[in-house]
Design an enzyme around this catalytic site. Sequence first.
Site, mmCIF file in Angstrom:
data_model
loop_
_atom_site.group_PDB
_atom_site.id
_atom_site.type_symbol
_atom_site.label_atom_id
_atom_site.label_comp_id
_atom_site.label_asym_id
_atom_site.label_seq_id
_atom_site.Cartn_x
_atom_site.Cartn_y
_atom_site.Cartn_z
ATOM 1 C CG HIS A 192 -17.825 -7.608 21.422
ATOM 2 N ND1 HIS A 192 -16.491 -7.807 21.665
ATOM 3 C CD2 HIS A 192 -17.895 -6.482 20.671
ATOM 4 C CE1 HIS A 192 -15.791 -6.846 21.096
ATOM 5 N NE2 HIS A 192 -16.623 -6.023 20.495
ATOM 6 C CD GLU A 250 -17.456 -13.077 22.120
ATOM 7 O OE1 GLU A 250 -16.314 -13.380 21.750
ATOM 8 O OE2 GLU A 250 -18.092 -12.110 21.649
#
Length: 164
Positions: free
Chosen positions: A80, A82
């Site tokens: 991901h 993030e």
Amino acid sequence: MQRIDKVNYYLNIAKTVAERSTCLRKKVGCVIVNNDEIISTGYNGAPRGRKNCTDLGFCCKKKFFPELRHGGYDACRSVHAEQNALISARRQDMLGATLYLVLYNPETGEYEMGASSCQMCRKMIINSGIERVIVRDNNEEGYKIIDVQEWVENDELLEGKITY
């Protein structure tokens, strides 16, 4: 000519970062900022050295696990956005920082309304010391601000609000 505000400035940078995404279903980009300085960026894509979905020409999650609609992150090739930003930053630089997040559909260009970080990313963001997450939620420079402390206090898992 009107000058762009700082929130949309960083969200626009996150949108540009998302354009590096190798996911066929969702382009995601994020920028971690502290004291008006960019600490790290990240986009969603396969781990370094592995083939990504844009190279393969198909989404592994959709092809091999078509019944998974939400969740099923282990079936996805991507790290991901993030997570990629978090692993590229020092914790001391993230204490009190803001994470700017943009998610959009690569086919339509539409932003994902109500988008937020998944549970695993939320746990990592909490532990990183980041204080706020700001998510672009429409095509007209709208956004929502999330106080990370709310994720700490309102544990959706304990409240039975997580669905798979």
